[in-house]
Design a protein around this motif. Structure first.
Motif, mmCIF file in Angstrom:
data_model
loop_
_atom_site.group_PDB
_atom_site.id
_atom_site.type_symbol
_atom_site.label_atom_id
_atom_site.label_comp_id
_atom_site.label_asym_id
_atom_site.label_seq_id
_atom_site.Cartn_x
_atom_site.Cartn_y
_atom_site.Cartn_z
ATOM 1 N N GLY A 94 39.388 0.719 -20.323
ATOM 2 C CA GLY A 94 39.216 1.811 -20.928
ATOM 3 C C GLY A 94 38.625 1.995 -22.159
ATOM 4 N N THR A 95 38.572 2.967 -22.794
ATOM 5 C CA THR A 95 37.537 3.056 -23.888
ATOM 6 C C THR A 95 38.429 3.238 -25.175
ATOM 7 O OG1 THR A 95 35.689 4.226 -24.830
ATOM 8 C CG2 THR A 95 37.702 5.608 -23.869
ATOM 9 N N ASN A 96 37.810 3.567 -26.225
ATOM 10 C CA ASN A 96 38.567 3.677 -27.672
ATOM 11 C C ASN A 96 37.591 4.559 -28.428
ATOM 12 O OD1 ASN A 96 36.700 1.971 -29.392
ATOM 13 N ND2 ASN A 96 37.438 0.590 -27.849
ATOM 14 N N PRO A 97 38.385 5.308 -29.481
ATOM 15 C CA PRO A 97 37.672 6.099 -30.283
ATOM 16 C C PRO A 97 36.310 5.495 -31.124
ATOM 17 C CG PRO A 97 40.164 6.423 -30.784
ATOM 18 C CD PRO A 97 39.631 5.067 -29.993
ATOM 19 N N GLU A 98 36.358 4.261 -31.394
ATOM 20 C CA GLU A 98 35.214 3.541 -31.779
ATOM 21 C C GLU A 98 34.068 3.468 -31.106
ATOM 22 O OE1 GLU A 98 38.895 3.524 -34.008
ATOM 23 O OE2 GLU A 98 38.516 2.591 -32.270
ATOM 24 N N GLU A 99 34.246 3.063 -29.844
ATOM 25 C CA GLU A 99 33.289 2.977 -28.998
ATOM 26 C C GLU A 99 32.601 4.420 -28.687
ATOM 27 O OE1 GLU A 99 33.073 0.464 -24.980
ATOM 28 O OE2 GLU A 99 34.332 2.240 -24.812
ATOM 29 N N LEU A 100 33.520 5.571 -28.681
ATOM 30 C CA LEU A 100 32.749 6.905 -28.485
ATOM 31 C C LEU A 100 32.154 7.192 -29.946
ATOM 32 C CD1 LEU A 100 35.664 8.610 -26.507
ATOM 33 C CD2 LEU A 100 33.681 7.850 -25.646
ATOM 34 N N VAL A 101 32.638 6.930 -30.930
ATOM 35 C CA VAL A 101 31.834 7.185 -32.295
ATOM 36 C C VAL A 101 30.432 6.336 -32.299
ATOM 37 C CG1 VAL A 101 31.827 6.417 -34.531
ATOM 38 C CG2 VAL A 101 33.866 7.391 -33.912
ATOM 39 N N GLY A 102 30.405 5.181 -31.698
ATOM 40 C CA GLY A 102 29.350 4.317 -31.475
ATOM 41 C C GLY A 102 28.284 5.070 -30.627
ATOM 42 N N ALA A 103 28.417 5.698 -29.505
ATOM 43 C CA ALA A 103 27.995 6.304 -28.443
ATOM 44 C C ALA A 103 27.388 7.797 -29.057
ATOM 45 C CB ALA A 103 28.584 6.657 -27.194
ATOM 46 N N ALA A 104 28.017 8.237 -29.899
ATOM 47 C CA ALA A 104 27.611 9.503 -30.547
ATOM 48 C C ALA A 104 26.632 9.152 -31.465
ATOM 49 C CB ALA A 104 28.896 10.356 -31.152
ATOM 50 N N HIS A 105 27.062 8.026 -32.330
ATOM 51 C CA HIS A 105 25.879 7.680 -33.414
ATOM 52 C C HIS A 105 24.233 7.312 -32.695
ATOM 53 C CE1 HIS A 105 25.616 6.038 -37.763
ATOM 54 N NE2 HIS A 105 24.602 7.047 -37.203
ATOM 55 N N ALA A 106 24.652 6.526 -31.753
ATOM 56 C CA ALA A 106 23.471 6.059 -31.049
ATOM 57 C C ALA A 106 22.593 7.175 -30.612
ATOM 58 C CB ALA A 106 23.734 5.112 -30.151
ATOM 59 N N GLY A 107 23.210 8.018 -29.826
ATOM 60 C CA GLY A 107 22.717 9.251 -29.034
ATOM 61 C C GLY A 107 21.926 10.151 -30.278
ATOM 62 N N CYS A 108 22.693 10.175 -31.467
ATOM 63 C CA CYS A 108 22.056 11.278 -32.298
ATOM 64 C C CYS A 108 20.984 10.719 -33.004
ATOM 65 C CB CYS A 108 23.354 11.511 -33.260
ATOM 66 S SG CYS A 108 22.909 12.862 -34.741
ATOM 67 N N PHE A 109 21.202 9.388 -33.489
ATOM 68 C CA PHE A 109 20.102 8.711 -33.941
ATOM 69 C C PHE A 109 18.832 8.841 -33.134
ATOM 70 C CE2 PHE A 109 17.441 4.913 -34.723
ATOM 71 C CZ PHE A 109 16.979 5.142 -35.984
ATOM 72 N N SER A 110 18.751 8.379 -31.848
ATOM 73 C CA SER A 110 17.734 7.975 -31.063
ATOM 74 C C SER A 110 17.046 9.614 -31.106
ATOM 75 C CB SER A 110 18.301 7.875 -29.711
ATOM 76 O OG SER A 110 18.671 6.226 -29.771
ATOM 77 N N MET A 111 17.727 10.821 -30.974
ATOM 78 C CA MET A 111 17.094 11.936 -30.957
ATOM 79 C C MET A 111 16.529 12.323 -32.111
ATOM 80 S SD MET A 111 19.935 14.190 -28.624
ATOM 81 C CE MET A 111 18.692 15.716 -28.558
ATOM 82 N N GLN A 112 17.208 12.083 -33.058
ATOM 83 C CA GLN A 112 16.454 12.432 -34.667
ATOM 84 C C GLN A 112 15.383 11.592 -34.743
ATOM 85 O OE1 GLN A 112 17.979 14.824 -37.166
ATOM 86 N NE2 GLN A 112 15.811 14.079 -37.850
ATOM 87 N N PHE A 113 15.280 10.298 -34.493
ATOM 88 C CA PHE A 113 14.295 9.349 -34.488
ATOM 89 C C PHE A 113 13.186 9.734 -33.676
ATOM 90 C CE2 PHE A 113 12.887 4.655 -34.311
ATOM 91 C CZ PHE A 113 11.858 4.938 -35.213
ATOM 92 N N SER A 114 13.294 10.193 -32.489
ATOM 93 C CA SER A 114 12.150 10.651 -31.622
ATOM 94 C C SER A 114 11.472 11.966 -32.263
ATOM 95 C CB SER A 114 12.902 11.042 -30.090
ATOM 96 O OG SER A 114 13.176 9.820 -29.429
ATOM 97 N N ALA A 115 12.338 12.907 -32.627
ATOM 98 C CA ALA A 115 11.847 13.991 -33.204
ATOM 99 C C ALA A 115 10.823 13.886 -34.499
ATOM 100 C CB ALA A 115 12.814 14.871 -33.749
ATOM 101 N N MET A 116 11.457 13.001 -35.230
ATOM 102 C CA MET A 116 10.745 12.440 -36.286
ATOM 103 C C MET A 116 9.255 11.895 -36.139
ATOM 104 S SD MET A 116 13.804 11.873 -39.413
ATOM 105 C CE MET A 116 12.677 11.646 -40.540
ATOM 106 N N LEU A 117 9.463 11.013 -35.030
ATOM 107 C CA LEU A 117 8.097 10.367 -34.635
ATOM 108 C C LEU A 117 7.080 11.144 -34.147
ATOM 109 C CD1 LEU A 117 9.861 7.394 -32.821
ATOM 110 C CD2 LEU A 117 8.235 7.129 -34.941
#
Length: 141
Positions: free
Chosen positions: A43-66
């Motif tokens: 199964g999963t856990n809240p911390e794993e989902l926090v990590g997925a949210a952070h990785a996804g958000c950062f990747s989009m922000q970084f791509s936009a800024m690049l």
């Protein structure tokens, strides 16, 4: 901007109970338990989902800024390592973002500079610097 929603349900005590988390969009639904959070379980856990949210958000922000700097990336891949401590009060102590990108015409120094700015600009990164968290609690009879 629409309000995004996720739901969780827990049944039973901490160690013997079980739960389910789901996204309103239907894109994800999964089980979690004491073992998935504090040990090794299916199964999963809240911390794993926090990590997925952070990785996804950062990747989009970084791509936009690049792209804003004239360097549209071919790809950006980010891993978030969420460090969770259970000493005293369970706490997310830190998150390591590890990102790799394929960006034509960019040197390493520029890449690192924009990545640092994206880390600070990412909405999920900013959330961890402090956000108002409201609570509406009601006991059901």
């Amino acid at each position: 901007m629409p309000v995004r929603k996720a739901n969780a349900q827990w049944q039973g005590g901490l160690k013997s109970g079980k739960g389910n988390m789901a996204l309103e969009s239907g894109a994800y639904e999964g089980q979690f338990s004491f073992k998935t959070r504090f040990e090794e379980g299916n199964g999963t856990n809240p911390e794993e989902l926090v990590g997925a949210a952070h990785a996804g958000c950062f990747s989009m922000q970084f791509s936009a800024m690049l792209a804003e700097e004239g360097h549209a990336p071919d790809s950006v891949q980010t891993e978030a390592k969420v460090h969770f401590s259970v000493e005293n009060t369970p706490t997310i102590e830190r998150i390591e973002l590890i990102t790799r990108g394929k960006v034509p015409g960019m040197d390493d120094a520029q890449f690192k500079d924009i990545a640092a700015k994206a880390k600070d600009a990412c909405p999920v990164s900013r959330l961890y610097k402090g956000a108002e968290i409201t609570l509406d609690a009601a006991l059901e009879g």
